[in-house]
Design an enzyme around this catalytic site. Structure first.
Site, PDB file in Angstrom:
ATOM      1  N   CYS A  58      -3.500  -3.687   4.350  1.00 33.00           N
ATOM      2  CA  CYS A  58      -2.612  -4.759   4.828  1.00 33.00           C
ATOM      3  C   CYS A  58      -3.003  -6.140   4.313  1.00 33.00           C
ATOM      4  O   CYS A  58      -2.286  -7.109   4.550  1.00 33.00           O
ATOM      5  CB  CYS A  58      -2.587  -4.781   6.355  1.00 33.00           C
ATOM      6  SG  CYS A  58      -2.022  -3.239   7.046  1.00 33.00           S
TER       7      CYS A  58
ATOM      8  N   HIS B 162      -2.812 -10.414  11.929  1.00 32.08           N
ATOM      9  CA  HIS B 162      -2.215  -9.157  11.445  1.00 32.08           C
ATOM     10  C   HIS B 162      -1.841  -8.344  12.691  1.00 32.08           C
ATOM     11  O   HIS B 162      -2.661  -8.195  13.595  1.00 32.08           O
ATOM     12  CB  HIS B 162      -3.204  -8.403  10.563  1.00 32.08           C
ATOM     13  CG  HIS B 162      -2.764  -6.992  10.311  1.00 32.08           C
ATOM     14  ND1 HIS B 162      -1.523  -6.702   9.770  1.00 32.08           N
ATOM     15  CD2 HIS B 162      -3.347  -5.793  10.572  1.00 32.08           C
ATOM     16  CE1 HIS B 162      -1.384  -5.395   9.689  1.00 32.08           C
ATOM     17  NE2 HIS B 162      -2.471  -4.806  10.176  1.00 32.08           N
TER      18      HIS B 162
ATOM     19  N   GLU C  76       0.844  -1.188   0.000  1.00 28.73           N
ATOM     20  CA  GLU C  76       0.000   0.000   0.000  1.00 28.73           C
ATOM     21  C   GLU C  76       0.886   1.247   0.000  1.00 28.73           C
ATOM     22  O   GLU C  76       0.421   2.343   0.230  1.00 28.73           O
ATOM     23  CB  GLU C  76      -0.970  -0.006   1.174  1.00 28.73           C
ATOM     24  CG  GLU C  76      -0.323  -0.158   2.521  1.00 28.73           C
ATOM     25  CD  GLU C  76      -1.342  -0.235   3.642  1.00 28.73           C
ATOM     26  OE1 GLU C  76      -2.003   0.771   3.880  1.00 28.73           O
ATOM     27  OE2 GLU C  76      -1.460  -1.310   4.260  1.00 28.73           O
TER      28      GLU C  76
HETATM   29  P1  HMG Z   1      -3.913   6.138  21.630  1.00 27.29           P
HETATM   30  O1  HMG Z   1      -5.339   6.554  21.558  1.00 27.29           O
HETATM   31  O2  HMG Z   1      -2.894   7.213  21.778  1.00 27.29           O
HETATM   32  O3  HMG Z   1      -3.664   5.092  22.778  1.00 27.29           O
HETATM   33  O4  HMG Z   1      -3.505   5.341  20.324  1.00 27.29           O
HETATM   34  P2  HMG Z   1      -4.656   4.551  23.919  1.00 27.29           P
HETATM   35  O5  HMG Z   1      -5.015   5.647  24.825  1.00 27.29           O
HETATM   36  O6  HMG Z   1      -5.765   3.720  23.287  1.00 27.29           O
HETATM   37  O7  HMG Z   1      -3.630   3.597  24.668  1.00 27.29           O
HETATM   38  C1  HMG Z   1      -3.122   2.455  24.025  1.00 27.29           C
HETATM   39  C2  HMG Z   1      -3.003   1.347  25.071  1.00 27.29           C
HETATM   40  O8  HMG Z   1      -2.001   1.740  26.004  1.00 27.29           O
HETATM   41  C3  HMG Z   1      -4.287   1.136  25.868  1.00 27.29           C
HETATM   42  O9  HMG Z   1      -4.382  -0.261  26.127  1.00 27.29           O
HETATM   43  C4  HMG Z   1      -4.017   1.898  27.168  1.00 27.29           C
HETATM   44  O10 HMG Z   1      -4.745   1.404  28.272  1.00 27.29           O
HETATM   45  C5  HMG Z   1      -2.519   1.639  27.338  1.00 27.29           C
HETATM   46  P3  HMG Z   1      -5.795  -1.019  25.907  1.00 27.29           P
HETATM   47  O11 HMG Z   1      -6.737  -0.412  26.865  1.00 27.29           O
HETATM   48  O12 HMG Z   1      -6.191  -0.766  24.470  1.00 27.29           O
HETATM   49  O13 HMG Z   1      -5.440  -2.447  26.162  1.00 27.29           O
HETATM   50  N1  HMG Z   1      -1.811   2.631  28.145  1.00 27.29           N
HETATM   51  C6  HMG Z   1      -0.851   2.323  29.036  1.00 27.29           C
HETATM   52  N2  HMG Z   1      -0.316   1.143  29.403  1.00 27.29           N
HETATM   53  C7  HMG Z   1       0.691   1.161  30.344  1.00 27.29           C
HETATM   54  N3  HMG Z   1       1.129   2.296  30.935  1.00 27.29           N
HETATM   55  C8  HMG Z   1       0.619   3.507  30.604  1.00 27.29           C
HETATM   56  C9  HMG Z   1      -0.426   3.552  29.610  1.00 27.29           C
HETATM   57  N4  HMG Z   1      -1.139   4.548  29.043  1.00 27.29           N
HETATM   58  C10 HMG Z   1      -1.989   3.977  28.153  1.00 27.29           C
HETATM   59  N5  HMG Z   1       1.081   4.625  31.173  1.00 27.29           N
HETATM   60  C11 HMG Z   1      -4.052   3.717  18.645  1.00 27.29           C
HETATM   61  C12 HMG Z   1      -3.670   3.962  20.085  1.00 27.29           C
HETATM   62  C13 HMG Z   1      -3.879   2.232  18.328  1.00 27.29           C
HETATM   63  C14 HMG Z   1      -5.500   4.130  18.415  1.00 27.29           C
HETATM   64  C15 HMG Z   1      -3.121   4.571  17.721  1.00 27.29           C
HETATM   65  O14 HMG Z   1      -1.788   4.173  17.872  1.00 27.29           O
HETATM   66  C16 HMG Z   1      -3.481   4.495  16.243  1.00 27.29           C
HETATM   67  O15 HMG Z   1      -4.334   5.231  15.765  1.00 27.29           O
HETATM   68  N6  HMG Z   1      -2.798   3.581  15.465  1.00 27.29           N
HETATM   69  C17 HMG Z   1      -3.025   3.440  14.047  1.00 27.29           C
HETATM   70  C18 HMG Z   1      -4.260   2.607  13.719  1.00 27.29           C
HETATM   71  C19 HMG Z   1      -4.081   1.130  14.050  1.00 27.29           C
HETATM   72  O16 HMG Z   1      -2.984   0.624  14.216  1.00 27.29           O
HETATM   73  N7  HMG Z   1      -5.212   0.374  14.078  1.00 27.29           N
HETATM   74  C20 HMG Z   1      -5.187  -1.042  14.346  1.00 27.29           C
HETATM   75  C21 HMG Z   1      -6.366  -1.790  13.735  1.00 27.29           C
HETATM   76  S1  HMG Z   1      -6.559  -1.448  11.988  1.00 27.29           S
HETATM   77  C22 HMG Z   1      -5.250  -2.338  11.243  1.00 27.29           C
HETATM   78  O17 HMG Z   1      -4.649  -3.158  11.867  1.00 27.29           O
HETATM   79  C23 HMG Z   1      -4.900  -1.998   9.832  1.00 27.29           C
HETATM   80  C24 HMG Z   1      -3.625  -1.186   9.648  1.00 27.29           C
HETATM   81  O18 HMG Z   1      -2.484  -2.016   9.830  1.00 27.29           O
HETATM   82  C25 HMG Z   1      -3.595  -0.506   8.277  1.00 27.29           C
HETATM   83  C26 HMG Z   1      -3.827  -1.338   7.025  1.00 27.29           C
HETATM   84  O19 HMG Z   1      -4.635  -2.261   6.961  1.00 27.29           O
HETATM   85  O20 HMG Z   1      -3.243  -0.938   6.022  1.00 27.29           O
HETATM   86  C27 HMG Z   1      -3.511  -0.071  10.651  1.00 27.29           C
END
Ligand code: HMG
Length: 406
Positions: free
Chosen positions: A106, A236, A74
């Site tokens: 992906c 994935h 991609e």
């Molecule tokens: P965010 O909103 O900054 O993070 O971004 P958050 O607040 O959701 O925190 C992440 C995790 O860290 C949470 O764990 C928190 O609790 C924990 P969870 O509750 O989810 O288990 N956390 C902590 N842990 C320990 N100590 C601390 C602490 N603070 C928080 N102090 C987000 C996270 C993934 C949304 C962001 O990184 C993002 O937008 N990423 C890009 C999108 C993505 O990867 N999506 C995945 C699914 S889609 C997919 O896989 C396709 C893709 O590969 C693309 C394609 O297909 O081409 C992306």
């Protein structure tokens, strides 16, 4: 199979400190330790070529044996010309080899892999093999929520009628497609846009739908791919802790009901996760999201630790591409696969990478924004302290140039 990625990486604790975030959020919450970073001289073509060459060399395959080359990506380098045709030339593949690029976020390389297997099953391969390469650069941009989930790299896979590593069970397959805006990258942007939390839901819903479809194709039973029967579940992996969420949902779907994170059964889910998923996430944790190749990177990790007792065992593969398209498949570990554990291990390549300071990483990121422009000058290998021998060296007369150095 072979993995190759860029020559530099960023440590997640360094990144967390620079962004004013507790390091545990990135290392435990997201589950990443390092992320691979491309310089302006490394791109989808160079990484795909290096991984492809490594797969052919490590498994002693003559380029003339390849009858199909598919690059799933991609992060293409041209709106018209496929990455695959550059790779075709750089690997010295035969002119009679059909060559193309596949795209669906992906899921693109999984689509390529199933097309290759159909090509073989339809009898069109005539004894030849297919080379499928997943190659991508995940870029969300400095300071965005997606930044700690960036990465870059390529996984190459040779597909033949006599598989030496995994044999796909074509009687079981779950497919799913739905138009959703969870993650996308408009034509005018180098950076992806993501509705991050929604994308996680889309991924999990797709997993559930694929599982249900796989049960239908398997004749109404999940017996052949029950979690208790599997030796590994490969998902994935956009970031390592996503695989934990995926396994939780996989378990729930098989059980037929939802399980809260702190319910008594969650201990059983954690045990199952530690057995089937966690051991094969160590490469993803130091490379980051490589989009099309992330799922296959877990398989490389599994293979580099394999023992002969695992041969013959079933494993599951879940591919998710945002937008969205997904597939659930089952494969069996081939007899003799354990003989290749050293051949697939990218440990030496990874330990030779250079750690970037955050300032240097940000400088590289800014330079990469214009490296594809005509006569830009950023793609100069001597500027970035590179030590390899195949690079993108800039666009001249509107044509991309690649060079072998040294
Ligand atoms: P965010 O909103 O900054 O993070 O971004 P958050 O607040 O959701 O925190 C992440 C995790 O860290 C949470 O764990 C928190 O609790 C924990 P969870 O509750 O989810 O288990 N956390 C902590 N842990 C320990 N100590 C601390 C602490 N603070 C928080 N102090 C987000 C996270 C993934 C949304 C962001 O990184 C993002 O937008 N990423 C890009 C999108 C993505 O990867 N999506 C995945 C699914 S889609 C997919 O896989 C396709 C893709 O590969 C693309 C394609 O297909 O081409 C992306």
């Amino acid at each position: 199979m072979a993995f190759r990625g860029p020559e530099c990486y960023v440590d997640m604790e360094d990144l967390a400190r620079a962004r004013g975030v507790p390091p545990e959020k990135f290392t435990q919450g997201i589950g990443q330790r390092q992320m691979a970073v491309v310089t302006p001289c490394e791109d989808t073509v160079t990484m795909a070529t290096l991984a492809g060459r490594e797969a052919l060399d490590a498994f002693d395959i003559d380029p003339d044996e390849i009858g199909t080359l598919i690059v799933g990506t991609e992060t293409g380098v041209d709106h018209s010309k496929p990455v695959a045709v550059y790779v075709h030339e750089l690997l010295g593949l035969p002119a009679t080899c059909r060559t193309f690029e596949t795209k669906h976020a992906c899921y693109g390389a999984m689509a390529g892999l199933t097309s290759a297997s159909d090509w073989i099953l339809a009898g069109r391969a005539r004894g030849r093999k297919a080379l499928i390469i997943a190659s991508d650069i995940a870029r969300y941009g400095v300071g965005t929520p997606g930044e700690p989930t960036q990465g870059a790299g390529a996984v190459a896979m040779v597909v033949s009628s006599k598989p030496r590593l995994f044999a796909f069970d074509t009687s079981i397959e779950g497919d799913y497609t739905r138009q959703v805006m969870d993650f996308w990258r408009p034509l005018y942007s180098k950076y992806a846009f993501a509705d991050g939390h929604y994308s996680i839901q889309c991924y999990l819903d797709a997993l559930e739908a694929c599982w249900e479809d796989a049960v239908r194709t398997a004749g109404g039973s999940h017996e052949a791919f029950a979690l208790s029967e599997l030796d590994a579940c490969f998902y994935h992996v956009p970031f390592s802790s996503m695989a934990k969420k995926a396994h939780h949902r996989h378990w729930e779907v098989e059980l037929g009901r939802r399980v809260e994170r702190d319910a008594p059964e969650s201990g059983e889910i954690a045990t199952s996760y530690r057995r089937l998923v966690e051991p094969w996430l160590s490469l993803n944790a130091v490379v980051g999201n490589i989009y099309t190749g992330s799922l296959f990177l877990c398989m490389v990790d599994y293979l580099r630790r394999i023992s002969s007792e695992r041969e013959g065992r079933p494993v599951s593969l879940f591919s998710y591409g945002s937008g969205c398209g997904a597939a659930l498949s089952v494969a069996h570990v081939s007899d003799g696969a354990s003989a290749f554990k050293e051949a697939v291990d990218p440990g030496e390549h990874l330990s030779g990478r250079r750690r970037l300071g955050i300032e240097e990483y940000e400088q590289i990121t800014r330079a990469a924004e214009s490296a594809d422009q005509n006569e830009a000058g950023e793609a100069d290998p001597s500027r970035w302290g590179l030590a390899g021998n195949l690079y993108y060296v800039g666009t001249v007369d509107h044509q991309r140039r690649y060079a072998h150095l040294g």
